[in-house]
Design a protein around this motif. Structure first.
Motif, PDB file in Angstrom:
ATOM      1  N   SER A  80       0.824  -1.213   0.000  1.00  0.00           N
ATOM      2  CA  SER A  80       0.000   0.000   0.000  1.00  0.00           C
ATOM      3  C   SER A  80       0.855   1.259   0.000  1.00  0.00           C
ATOM      4  O   SER A  80       0.584   2.203  -0.736  1.00  0.00           O
ATOM      5  CB  SER A  80      -0.931   0.024   1.210  1.00  0.00           C
ATOM      6  N   LEU A  81       1.876   1.265   0.821  1.00  0.00           N
ATOM      7  CA  LEU A  81       2.747   2.436   0.898  1.00  0.00           C
ATOM      8  C   LEU A  81       3.483   2.658  -0.423  1.00  0.00           C
ATOM      9  O   LEU A  81       3.600   3.795  -0.886  1.00  0.00           O
ATOM     10  CB  LEU A  81       3.742   2.282   2.050  1.00  0.00           C
ATOM     11  N   ALA A  82       3.957   1.580  -1.042  1.00  0.00           N
ATOM     12  CA  ALA A  82       4.686   1.696  -2.314  1.00  0.00           C
ATOM     13  C   ALA A  82       3.770   2.190  -3.428  1.00  0.00           C
ATOM     14  O   ALA A  82       4.169   3.034  -4.238  1.00  0.00           O
ATOM     15  CB  ALA A  82       5.313   0.355  -2.689  1.00  0.00           C
ATOM     16  N   SER A  83       2.543   1.692  -3.467  1.00  0.00           N
ATOM     17  CA  SER A  83       1.625   2.108  -4.535  1.00  0.00           C
ATOM     18  C   SER A  83       1.244   3.583  -4.409  1.00  0.00           C
ATOM     19  O   SER A  83       0.909   4.217  -5.398  1.00  0.00           O
ATOM     20  CB  SER A  83       0.366   1.238  -4.552  1.00  0.00           C
ATOM     21  N   ARG A  84       1.343   4.117  -3.212  1.00  0.00           N
ATOM     22  CA  ARG A  84       1.042   5.532  -2.992  1.00  0.00           C
ATOM     23  C   ARG A  84       2.288   6.419  -3.053  1.00  0.00           C
ATOM     24  O   ARG A  84       2.193   7.632  -2.940  1.00  0.00           O
ATOM     25  CB  ARG A  84       0.344   5.704  -1.646  1.00  0.00           C
ATOM     26  N   GLY A  85       3.454   5.794  -3.179  1.00  0.00           N
ATOM     27  CA  GLY A  85       4.688   6.570  -3.249  1.00  0.00           C
ATOM     28  C   GLY A  85       5.068   7.212  -1.928  1.00  0.00           C
ATOM     29  O   GLY A  85       5.712   8.260  -1.905  1.00  0.00           O
ATOM     30  N   LEU A  86       4.723   6.586  -0.831  1.00  0.00           N
ATOM     31  CA  LEU A  86       4.951   7.158   0.502  1.00  0.00           C
ATOM     32  C   LEU A  86       6.331   6.757   1.027  1.00  0.00           C
ATOM     33  O   LEU A  86       6.472   5.881   1.876  1.00  0.00           O
ATOM     34  CB  LEU A  86       3.824   6.722   1.444  1.00  0.00           C
ATOM     35  N   ARG A  87       7.338   7.431   0.504  1.00  0.00           N
ATOM     36  CA  ARG A  87       8.738   7.096   0.817  1.00  0.00           C
ATOM     37  C   ARG A  87       9.074   7.266   2.291  1.00  0.00           C
ATOM     38  O   ARG A  87       9.726   6.410   2.887  1.00  0.00           O
ATOM     39  CB  ARG A  87       9.684   7.955  -0.026  1.00  0.00           C
ATOM     40  N   LYS A  88       8.654   8.367   2.876  1.00  0.00           N
ATOM     41  CA  LYS A  88       8.970   8.639   4.280  1.00  0.00           C
ATOM     42  C   LYS A  88       8.420   7.514   5.163  1.00  0.00           C
ATOM     43  O   LYS A  88       9.090   7.049   6.086  1.00  0.00           O
ATOM     44  CB  LYS A  88       8.391   9.995   4.685  1.00  0.00           C
ATOM     45  N   GLU A  89       7.225   7.062   4.849  1.00  0.00           N
ATOM     46  CA  GLU A  89       6.581   6.020   5.629  1.00  0.00           C
ATOM     47  C   GLU A  89       7.246   4.659   5.403  1.00  0.00           C
ATOM     48  O   GLU A  89       7.389   3.875   6.332  1.00  0.00           O
ATOM     49  CB  GLU A  89       5.092   5.969   5.294  1.00  0.00           C
ATOM     50  N   ILE A  90       7.653   4.392   4.162  1.00  0.00           N
ATOM     51  CA  ILE A  90       8.380   3.153   3.868  1.00  0.00           C
ATOM     52  C   ILE A  90       9.691   3.138   4.637  1.00  0.00           C
ATOM     53  O   ILE A  90      10.031   2.152   5.291  1.00  0.00           O
ATOM     54  CB  ILE A  90       8.640   2.996   2.350  1.00  0.00           C
ATOM     55  N   LEU A 115       4.276  -2.117  -7.907  1.00  0.00           N
ATOM     56  CA  LEU A 115       3.239  -1.107  -7.677  1.00  0.00           C
ATOM     57  C   LEU A 115       3.800   0.307  -7.774  1.00  0.00           C
ATOM     58  O   LEU A 115       3.153   1.198  -8.332  1.00  0.00           O
ATOM     59  CB  LEU A 115       2.573  -1.345  -6.328  1.00  0.00           C
ATOM     60  N   ALA A 116       4.997   0.512  -7.254  1.00  0.00           N
ATOM     61  CA  ALA A 116       5.637   1.828  -7.372  1.00  0.00           C
ATOM     62  C   ALA A 116       5.889   2.154  -8.842  1.00  0.00           C
ATOM     63  O   ALA A 116       5.670   3.286  -9.285  1.00  0.00           O
ATOM     64  CB  ALA A 116       6.940   1.857  -6.578  1.00  0.00           C
ATOM     65  N   ALA A 117       6.322   1.163  -9.623  1.00  0.00           N
ATOM     66  CA  ALA A 117       6.572   1.363 -11.054  1.00  0.00           C
ATOM     67  C   ALA A 117       5.274   1.643 -11.798  1.00  0.00           C
ATOM     68  O   ALA A 117       5.211   2.532 -12.661  1.00  0.00           O
ATOM     69  CB  ALA A 117       7.281   0.144 -11.636  1.00  0.00           C
ATOM     70  N   LEU A 118       4.227   0.901 -11.468  1.00  0.00           N
ATOM     71  CA  LEU A 118       2.931   1.075 -12.117  1.00  0.00           C
ATOM     72  C   LEU A 118       2.399   2.493 -11.922  1.00  0.00           C
ATOM     73  O   LEU A 118       1.798   3.077 -12.817  1.00  0.00           O
ATOM     74  CB  LEU A 118       1.921   0.065 -11.563  1.00  0.00           C
ATOM     75  N   GLU A 119       2.656   3.056 -10.750  1.00  0.00           N
ATOM     76  CA  GLU A 119       2.180   4.406 -10.435  1.00  0.00           C
ATOM     77  C   GLU A 119       3.193   5.495 -10.794  1.00  0.00           C
ATOM     78  O   GLU A 119       2.913   6.679 -10.623  1.00  0.00           O
ATOM     79  CB  GLU A 119       1.818   4.498  -8.949  1.00  0.00           C
ATOM     80  N   GLY A 120       4.383   5.091 -11.259  1.00  0.00           N
ATOM     81  CA  GLY A 120       5.390   6.072 -11.677  1.00  0.00           C
ATOM     82  C   GLY A 120       6.109   6.772 -10.540  1.00  0.00           C
ATOM     83  O   GLY A 120       6.617   7.885 -10.714  1.00  0.00           O
ATOM     84  N   HIS A 121       6.201   6.148  -9.398  1.00  0.00           N
ATOM     85  CA  HIS A 121       6.857   6.753  -8.234  1.00  0.00           C
ATOM     86  C   HIS A 121       8.362   6.463  -8.284  1.00  0.00           C
ATOM     87  O   HIS A 121       8.853   5.517  -7.656  1.00  0.00           O
ATOM     88  CB  HIS A 121       6.252   6.224  -6.936  1.00  0.00           C
TER      89      HIS A 121
END
Length: 172
Positions: A80-90, A115-121
């Motif tokens: 979930s965190l990766a798909s949202r691009g939430l680096r600080k939280e990861i 998921l991070a790649a799919l969302e372009g993060h």
């Protein structure tokens, strides 16, 4: 701006309710009027998936096994965190819980880097790789992060994956 407001409101909601915590870091209690309600682990996960650091910390304090705790599709909090691009939280989660498996698969073999790649993060992709994610990880159908980025048209993510060593000759 909408994402910022959603995260801000989620954090504010959690802070207001958890500010009435009773006792240690176990399930936070909050008071509304004359009644008392306990925030459940499920509710903490809902806040955590939105990137709420306080919820993540509460789950850590509860000694939740983040590798074992998954939804019906087999996705974990790290997905979930990766798909949202939430680096600080990861970063917070991985550094607080060193046993987090950064390359953990869901039921379809999809990993957080997919998921991070799919969302372009792009920055999330770099962070995941820095923590040991495999840029050439294959899902159950052979799908790789570079395929995810290409499918969604994220050229910057494709470039980052290539620079990080993605196999450009593979086909899904």
């Amino acid at each position: 701006m909408i994402v910022f407001m959603k995260n801000f409101l989620s954090s504010l909601f959690f802070l207001l309710y958890s500010s009435f915590a009773l006792g240690s870091a176990f399930l936070e209690n909050y008071v509304t009027g004359d009644s008392q309600k306990q925030i459940t682990e499920k509710e903490l996960f809902a806040f955590a998936k939105e990137g709420n650091i306080y919820a993540i910390q509460s789950l850590i304090d509860l000694k939740v096994d983040f590798n074992a705790k998954k939804n019906s599709k087999g996705s974990r909090l790290i997905h979930s965190l990766a798909s949202r691009g939430l680096r600080k939280e990861i970063k917070f989660l991985v550094e607080s819980e060193p046993e987090i498996f950064i390359d953990i698969k869901n039921n379809n073999g999809i990993r957080p880097i997919h998921l991070a790649a799919l969302e372009g993060h792009v920055e999330t992709i770099k962070l995941l790789v820095a923590y040991g994610a495999n840029v050439n990880a294959q899902a159950n159908n052979g799908y790789m992060p570079i395929h995810a980025a290409a499918k969604s048209g994220h050229v910057d993510a494709i470039h980052a994956l290539v620079v990080l060593g993605a196999d450009v000759s593979s086909q899904a």
